[in-house]
Design a protein around this motif. Structure first.
Motif, PDB file in Angstrom:
ATOM      1  N   ILE A   1     -15.937-125.090  19.240  1.00  0.00           N
ATOM      2  CA  ILE A   1     -15.879-123.681  18.838  1.00  0.00           C
ATOM      3  C   ILE A   1     -17.277-123.077  18.808  1.00  0.00           C
ATOM      4  CG2 ILE A   1     -15.338-122.143  16.903  1.00  0.00           C
ATOM      5  CD1 ILE A   1     -12.979-124.139  16.299  1.00  0.00           C
ATOM      6  N   THR A   2     -18.246-123.821  18.274  1.00  0.00           N
ATOM      7  CA  THR A   2     -19.622-123.334  18.217  1.00  0.00           C
ATOM      8  C   THR A   2     -20.200-123.129  19.608  1.00  0.00           C
ATOM      9  OG1 THR A   2     -19.931-124.441  16.101  1.00  0.00           O
ATOM     10  CG2 THR A   2     -21.919-123.795  17.270  1.00  0.00           C
ATOM     11  N   HIS A   3     -19.823-123.983  20.545  1.00  0.00           N
ATOM     12  CA  HIS A   3     -20.277-123.824  21.930  1.00  0.00           C
ATOM     13  C   HIS A   3     -19.718-122.528  22.528  1.00  0.00           C
ATOM     14  CE1 HIS A   3     -21.618-124.936  25.921  1.00  0.00           C
ATOM     15  NE2 HIS A   3     -20.392-124.710  26.372  1.00  0.00           N
ATOM     16  N   GLU A   4     -18.435-122.244  22.235  1.00  0.00           N
ATOM     17  CA  GLU A   4     -17.799-121.029  22.749  1.00  0.00           C
ATOM     18  C   GLU A   4     -18.203-119.774  21.983  1.00  0.00           C
ATOM     19  OE1 GLU A   4     -13.550-121.531  22.985  1.00  0.00           O
ATOM     20  OE2 GLU A   4     -13.759-123.541  23.854  1.00  0.00           O
ATOM     21  N   HIS A   5     -18.444-119.936  20.680  1.00  0.00           N
ATOM     22  CA  HIS A   5     -18.780-118.806  19.800  1.00  0.00           C
ATOM     23  C   HIS A   5     -19.984-119.212  18.939  1.00  0.00           C
ATOM     24  CE1 HIS A   5     -14.877-117.139  20.905  1.00  0.00           C
ATOM     25  NE2 HIS A   5     -14.363-118.326  20.651  1.00  0.00           N
ATOM     26  N   PRO A   6     -21.209-119.035  19.437  1.00  0.00           N
ATOM     27  CA  PRO A   6     -22.405-119.522  18.745  1.00  0.00           C
ATOM     28  C   PRO A   6     -22.617-118.973  17.337  1.00  0.00           C
ATOM     29  CG  PRO A   6     -22.915-118.896  21.005  1.00  0.00           C
ATOM     30  CD  PRO A   6     -21.517-118.444  20.735  1.00  0.00           C
ATOM     31  N   SER A   7     -22.056-117.834  17.000  1.00  0.00           N
ATOM     32  CA  SER A   7     -22.266-117.277  15.668  1.00  0.00           C
ATOM     33  C   SER A   7     -21.129-117.625  14.696  1.00  0.00           C
ATOM     34  CB  SER A   7     -22.437-115.760  15.747  1.00  0.00           C
ATOM     35  OG  SER A   7     -21.271-115.176  16.289  1.00  0.00           O
ATOM     36  N   ALA A   8     -20.286-118.597  15.060  1.00  0.00           N
ATOM     37  CA  ALA A   8     -19.150-118.981  14.214  1.00  0.00           C
ATOM     38  C   ALA A   8     -19.624-119.577  12.891  1.00  0.00           C
ATOM     39  CB  ALA A   8     -18.270-119.994  14.939  1.00  0.00           C
ATOM     40  N   ILE A   9     -18.902-119.270  11.838  1.00  0.00           N
ATOM     41  CA  ILE A   9     -19.136-119.853  10.516  1.00  0.00           C
ATOM     42  C   ILE A   9     -17.820-120.481  10.084  1.00  0.00           C
ATOM     43  CG2 ILE A   9     -19.704-119.402   8.096  1.00  0.00           C
ATOM     44  CD1 ILE A   9     -21.300-116.967   9.065  1.00  0.00           C
ATOM     45  N   PHE A  10     -17.881-121.680   9.565  1.00  0.00           N
ATOM     46  CA  PHE A  10     -16.681-122.407   9.170  1.00  0.00           C
ATOM     47  C   PHE A  10     -16.513-122.350   7.657  1.00  0.00           C
ATOM     48  CE2 PHE A  10     -17.988-123.916  13.234  1.00  0.00           C
ATOM     49  CZ  PHE A  10     -16.796-124.010  13.932  1.00  0.00           C
ATOM     50  N   PHE A  11     -15.263-122.266   7.228  1.00  0.00           N
ATOM     51  CA  PHE A  11     -14.928-122.202   5.810  1.00  0.00           C
ATOM     52  C   PHE A  11     -13.957-123.324   5.475  1.00  0.00           C
ATOM     53  CE2 PHE A  11     -16.151-117.967   7.017  1.00  0.00           C
ATOM     54  CZ  PHE A  11     -16.910-117.520   5.948  1.00  0.00           C
ATOM     55  N   ARG A  62     -21.702-131.665   5.319  1.00  0.00           N
ATOM     56  CA  ARG A  62     -22.927-132.406   5.653  1.00  0.00           C
ATOM     57  C   ARG A  62     -23.008-132.675   7.154  1.00  0.00           C
ATOM     58  NH1 ARG A  62     -27.067-135.640   4.598  1.00  0.00           N
ATOM     59  NH2 ARG A  62     -27.117-137.787   5.353  1.00  0.00           N
ATOM     60  N   ARG A  63     -21.902-133.119   7.739  1.00  0.00           N
ATOM     61  CA  ARG A  63     -21.875-133.390   9.184  1.00  0.00           C
ATOM     62  C   ARG A  63     -22.223-132.136   9.987  1.00  0.00           C
ATOM     63  NH1 ARG A  63     -17.352-137.144  11.625  1.00  0.00           N
ATOM     64  NH2 ARG A  63     -17.724-139.013  10.411  1.00  0.00           N
ATOM     65  N   LEU A  64     -21.596-131.025   9.618  1.00  0.00           N
ATOM     66  CA  LEU A  64     -21.839-129.796  10.369  1.00  0.00           C
ATOM     67  C   LEU A  64     -23.257-129.284  10.149  1.00  0.00           C
ATOM     68  CD1 LEU A  64     -18.455-127.866  10.069  1.00  0.00           C
ATOM     69  CD2 LEU A  64     -19.254-129.380  11.890  1.00  0.00           C
ATOM     70  N   HIS A  65     -23.738-129.341   8.920  1.00  0.00           N
ATOM     71  CA  HIS A  65     -25.099-128.870   8.647  1.00  0.00           C
ATOM     72  C   HIS A  65     -26.133-129.688   9.406  1.00  0.00           C
ATOM     73  CE1 HIS A  65     -24.174-126.537   4.677  1.00  0.00           C
ATOM     74  NE2 HIS A  65     -23.595-126.015   5.725  1.00  0.00           N
ATOM     75  N   LEU A  66     -25.922-130.992   9.535  1.00  0.00           N
ATOM     76  CA  LEU A  66     -26.845-131.830  10.307  1.00  0.00           C
ATOM     77  C   LEU A  66     -26.848-131.460  11.786  1.00  0.00           C
ATOM     78  CD1 LEU A  66     -26.264-135.325   8.654  1.00  0.00           C
ATOM     79  CD2 LEU A  66     -28.323-133.896   8.513  1.00  0.00           C
ATOM     80  N   ARG A  67     -25.778-130.846  12.252  1.00  0.00           N
ATOM     81  CA  ARG A  67     -25.687-130.387  13.642  1.00  0.00           C
ATOM     82  C   ARG A  67     -26.099-128.917  13.777  1.00  0.00           C
ATOM     83  NH1 ARG A  67     -22.213-134.448  12.940  1.00  0.00           N
ATOM     84  NH2 ARG A  67     -21.565-135.744  14.686  1.00  0.00           N
ATOM     85  N   GLY A  68     -26.519-128.299  12.668  1.00  0.00           N
ATOM     86  CA  GLY A  68     -26.936-126.907  12.702  1.00  0.00           C
ATOM     87  C   GLY A  68     -25.777-125.931  12.717  1.00  0.00           C
ATOM     88  N   ILE A  69     -24.608-126.366  12.255  1.00  0.00           N
ATOM     89  CA  ILE A  69     -23.407-125.528  12.239  1.00  0.00           C
ATOM     90  C   ILE A  69     -23.130-125.124  10.797  1.00  0.00           C
ATOM     91  CG2 ILE A  69     -20.932-125.450  12.753  1.00  0.00           C
ATOM     92  CD1 ILE A  69     -21.442-127.658  14.866  1.00  0.00           C
ATOM     93  N   PRO A  70     -23.070-123.823  10.502  1.00  0.00           N
ATOM     94  CA  PRO A  70     -22.857-123.388   9.114  1.00  0.00           C
ATOM     95  C   PRO A  70     -21.417-123.600   8.637  1.00  0.00           C
ATOM     96  CG  PRO A  70     -23.001-121.486  10.551  1.00  0.00           C
ATOM     97  CD  PRO A  70     -23.269-122.689  11.408  1.00  0.00           C
ATOM     98  N   MET A  71     -21.288-124.064   7.401  1.00  0.00           N
ATOM     99  CA  MET A  71     -19.979-124.223   6.768  1.00  0.00           C
ATOM    100  C   MET A  71     -20.114-123.862   5.303  1.00  0.00           C
ATOM    101  SD  MET A  71     -17.515-127.519   6.522  1.00  0.00           S
ATOM    102  CE  MET A  71     -16.377-127.659   5.163  1.00  0.00           C
ATOM    103  N   ILE A  72     -19.161-123.084   4.804  1.00  0.00           N
ATOM    104  CA  ILE A  72     -19.160-122.642   3.415  1.00  0.00           C
ATOM    105  C   ILE A  72     -17.922-123.203   2.729  1.00  0.00           C
ATOM    106  CG2 ILE A  72     -19.024-120.609   1.911  1.00  0.00           C
ATOM    107  CD1 ILE A  72     -20.415-119.067   4.224  1.00  0.00           C
ATOM    108  N   ILE A  73     -18.114-123.755   1.534  1.00  0.00           N
ATOM    109  CA  ILE A  73     -17.006-124.304   0.756  1.00  0.00           C
ATOM    110  C   ILE A  73     -16.655-123.324  -0.357  1.00  0.00           C
ATOM    111  CG2 ILE A  73     -16.219-126.190  -0.713  1.00  0.00           C
ATOM    112  CD1 ILE A  73     -18.140-128.014   0.805  1.00  0.00           C
ATOM    113  N   LEU A  74     -15.379-122.949  -0.437  1.00  0.00           N
ATOM    114  CA  LEU A  74     -14.882-122.026  -1.453  1.00  0.00           C
ATOM    115  C   LEU A  74     -13.994-122.776  -2.438  1.00  0.00           C
ATOM    116  CD1 LEU A  74     -13.890-119.193   1.010  1.00  0.00           C
ATOM    117  CD2 LEU A  74     -15.919-119.282  -0.428  1.00  0.00           C
ATOM    118  N   PRO A  75     -14.083-122.463  -3.728  1.00  0.00           N
ATOM    119  CA  PRO A  75     -13.251-123.164  -4.715  1.00  0.00           C
ATOM    120  C   PRO A  75     -11.805-122.670  -4.696  1.00  0.00           C
ATOM    121  CG  PRO A  75     -14.545-121.487  -5.792  1.00  0.00           C
ATOM    122  CD  PRO A  75     -14.986-121.497  -4.351  1.00  0.00           C
ATOM    123  N   MET A  76     -10.874-123.578  -4.923  1.00  0.00           N
ATOM    124  CA  MET A  76      -9.467-123.240  -5.083  1.00  0.00           C
ATOM    125  C   MET A  76      -8.987-123.961  -6.341  1.00  0.00           C
ATOM    126  SD  MET A  76      -6.029-123.917  -2.787  1.00  0.00           S
ATOM    127  CE  MET A  76      -6.941-124.014  -1.315  1.00  0.00           C
TER     128      MET A  76
END
Length: 114
Positions: A47-57, A83-97
């Motif tokens: 997804i990041t390759h296809e959409h470089p500005s993607a942010i994962f939640f 952690r895996r995504l951040h080490l690859r330079g891919i942003p991910m945000i965790i939201l509480p439920m």
């Protein structure tokens, strides 16, 4: 199992159509495998390759009375994935439920207490 897959496909098609009807771009991705984190990482990279500005939640379950079992089952996967995504330079945000004791979603007004 086939019915579950058909239901998932129907829900995804409906969601994509709803987005498109409101002028929103939408695309779905699917992967199957025994190693969930590996499959999610592969999808995120694609997804990041296809959409470089993607942010994962992702969501993290917040249980009022946590035990070692709930910590083991529910609270590590999202952190490992982040952690895996951040080490690859891919942003991910965790939201509480937050879940109440009965295992149902808490009312909207009580979900976010920071």
């Amino acid at each position: 199992m086939r019915q579950d897959g058909a239901l998932f496909s129907k829900v995804m098609r409906s969601t994509l159509l709803d987005c498109h009807e409101h002028g929103l771009a939408a695309k779905s991705y699917r992967s199957f495998g025994t190693e969930t984190l590996e499959e999610l990482t592969m999808l995120a990279e694609q997804i990041t390759h296809e959409h470089p500005s993607a942010i994962f939640f992702a969501s993290k379950l917040i249980v009022e009375h946590e035990s070692w079992l709930t910590r083991l089952l529910h609270n590590q996967t999202t952190l490992v994935m982040q952690r895996r995504l951040h080490l690859r330079g891919i942003p991910m945000i965790i939201l509480p439920m937050k879940l109440n004791l009965a295992g149902k979603l808490a009312p909207q007004g009580k979900v976010y207490r920071l």
